[in-house]
Design a protein around this motif. Structure first.
Motif, short mmCIF file in Angstrom:
data_model
loop_
_atom_site.label_atom_id
_atom_site.label_comp_id
_atom_site.label_asym_id
_atom_site.label_seq_id
_atom_site.Cartn_x
_atom_site.Cartn_y
_atom_site.Cartn_z
N LYS A 2 13.36 -8.71 10.45
CA LYS A 2 12.36 -7.80 9.90
C LYS A 2 11.78 -6.90 10.98
O LYS A 2 11.60 -5.72 10.79
CB LYS A 2 11.21 -8.58 9.25
CG LYS A 2 11.57 -9.16 7.93
CD LYS A 2 10.36 -9.85 7.36
CE LYS A 2 10.72 -10.67 6.16
NZ LYS A 2 9.62 -11.45 5.69
N SER A 6 11.62 -2.57 11.38
CA SER A 6 10.39 -1.82 11.58
C SER A 6 10.42 -1.05 12.88
O SER A 6 9.96 0.08 12.94
CB SER A 6 9.18 -2.77 11.57
OG SER A 6 9.08 -3.38 10.32
N GLN A 127 1.09 0.63 8.65
CA GLN A 127 1.83 0.63 7.40
C GLN A 127 2.31 -0.77 7.10
O GLN A 127 2.12 -1.69 7.88
CB GLN A 127 3.07 1.54 7.51
CG GLN A 127 2.75 2.98 7.66
CD GLN A 127 4.01 3.84 7.47
OE1 GLN A 127 4.98 3.44 6.85
NE2 GLN A 127 3.97 5.03 8.02
N LYS A 128 2.97 -0.88 5.96
CA LYS A 128 3.66 -2.11 5.62
C LYS A 128 5.15 -1.84 5.74
O LYS A 128 5.62 -0.77 5.38
CB LYS A 128 3.34 -2.55 4.19
CG LYS A 128 1.90 -3.02 4.04
CD LYS A 128 1.71 -3.70 2.69
CE LYS A 128 0.28 -4.15 2.50
NZ LYS A 128 -0.12 -5.24 3.35
N ASP A 129 5.90 -2.81 6.30
CA ASP A 129 7.34 -2.64 6.36
C ASP A 129 7.93 -3.03 5.00
O ASP A 129 7.20 -3.39 4.08
CB ASP A 129 7.95 -3.44 7.52
CG ASP A 129 7.83 -4.94 7.37
OD1 ASP A 129 7.46 -5.43 6.28
OD2 ASP A 129 8.12 -5.64 8.35
N ARG A 130 9.25 -2.96 4.87
CA ARG A 130 9.89 -3.27 3.59
C ARG A 130 9.65 -4.70 3.14
O ARG A 130 9.71 -5.01 1.96
CB ARG A 130 11.39 -3.01 3.68
CG ARG A 130 11.72 -1.56 3.67
CD ARG A 130 13.20 -1.38 3.63
NE ARG A 130 13.51 0.01 3.34
CZ ARG A 130 14.71 0.49 3.25
NH1 ARG A 130 15.75 -0.30 3.42
NH2 ARG A 130 14.91 1.76 2.98
N GLY A 131 9.38 -5.59 4.08
CA GLY A 131 9.10 -6.99 3.75
C GLY A 131 7.65 -7.22 3.37
O GLY A 131 7.26 -8.35 3.08
N GLY A 132 6.82 -6.16 3.38
CA GLY A 132 5.42 -6.29 3.02
C GLY A 132 4.51 -6.70 4.17
O GLY A 132 3.33 -6.97 3.98
N ASN A 133 5.05 -6.76 5.39
CA ASN A 133 4.26 -7.15 6.55
C ASN A 133 3.43 -5.96 7.05
O ASN A 133 3.94 -4.84 7.13
CB ASN A 133 5.17 -7.60 7.70
CG ASN A 133 6.01 -8.79 7.33
OD1 ASN A 133 5.50 -9.80 6.89
ND2 ASN A 133 7.32 -8.65 7.48
N ASP A 134 2.16 -6.22 7.41
CA ASP A 134 1.33 -5.18 8.03
C ASP A 134 1.82 -4.95 9.44
O ASP A 134 2.04 -5.89 10.20
CB ASP A 134 -0.14 -5.62 8.08
CG ASP A 134 -0.80 -5.60 6.73
OD1 ASP A 134 -0.44 -4.74 5.92
OD2 ASP A 134 -1.66 -6.46 6.48
#
Length: 171
Positions: A2, A6, A127-134
């Motif tokens: 992940k 990012s 932002q949030k990455d595609r995995g939803g992580n801040d």
């Protein structure tokens, strides 16, 4: 990884930027035009489970009204990131501006500051990455003489993990 996805998004966010309408003077237009061409760069992404090769290509072409357009692609392990955008000098604001979009869901605008033969763009974004992580993204792109360099870092707010690299580009 992940974090790798990012990090690529961050690097390309700087490499691939679409600016507001510009009416640059001859000096600013000539400076931007000097970056037209095909560029390649590679480095090592640090901070992940292990250091990983990071390779990029960038095509810069003339745009309208003294702008330059670019499209880029970076590869990390088995993943590709694509970016595109424009860099321009905006007379009304007396500054260079770069805008970018990417296939990783990142986009942004950066203001360029000129010092001698160098233009540096700083971009900081959350932002949030595609995995939803801040993620907190810090990127800098430098147009220097006959070279381009992109420095960046991505910090994952939930884990504190930090990914960094500096990619020198040459024709």
């Amino acid at each position: 990884m992940k974090g790798g996805k990012s990090a690529i998004g961050v690097a390309m966010m700087l490499v691939g930027l679409a600016a507001a309408p510009a009416l640059a003077g001859p000096g600013e237009q000539a400076l931007l035009a000097s970056y037209v061409g095909n560029w390649r760069g590679e480095s090592i992404l640090q901070g992940g489970d292990k250091p990983e090769p990071f390779r990029c290509r960038l095509a810069v072409s003339p745009g309208n009204s003294g702008k330059i357009n670019y499209t880029g692609r970076c590869t990390l392990v088995n993943m590709n990131l694509s970016v595109s955008g424009t860099i321009a000098y905006v007379d009304a604001k007396g500054q260079y501006e770069a805008v970018m979009t990417s296939n990783a869901g990142f986009s942004g605008i950066a203001v360029g500051k000129q010092g001698g033969n160098e233009i540096g763009f700083d971009l900081v974004e959350r932002q949030k990455d595609r995995g939803g992580n801040d993620v907190a993204i810090g990127s800098r792109i430098f147009l220097v003489g006959d070279s381009i360099r992109v420095d960046f870092q991505v910090e994952f707010n939930d884990s504190g993990k930090l990914l960094t690299t500096s990619v020198p580009f040459a024709r």
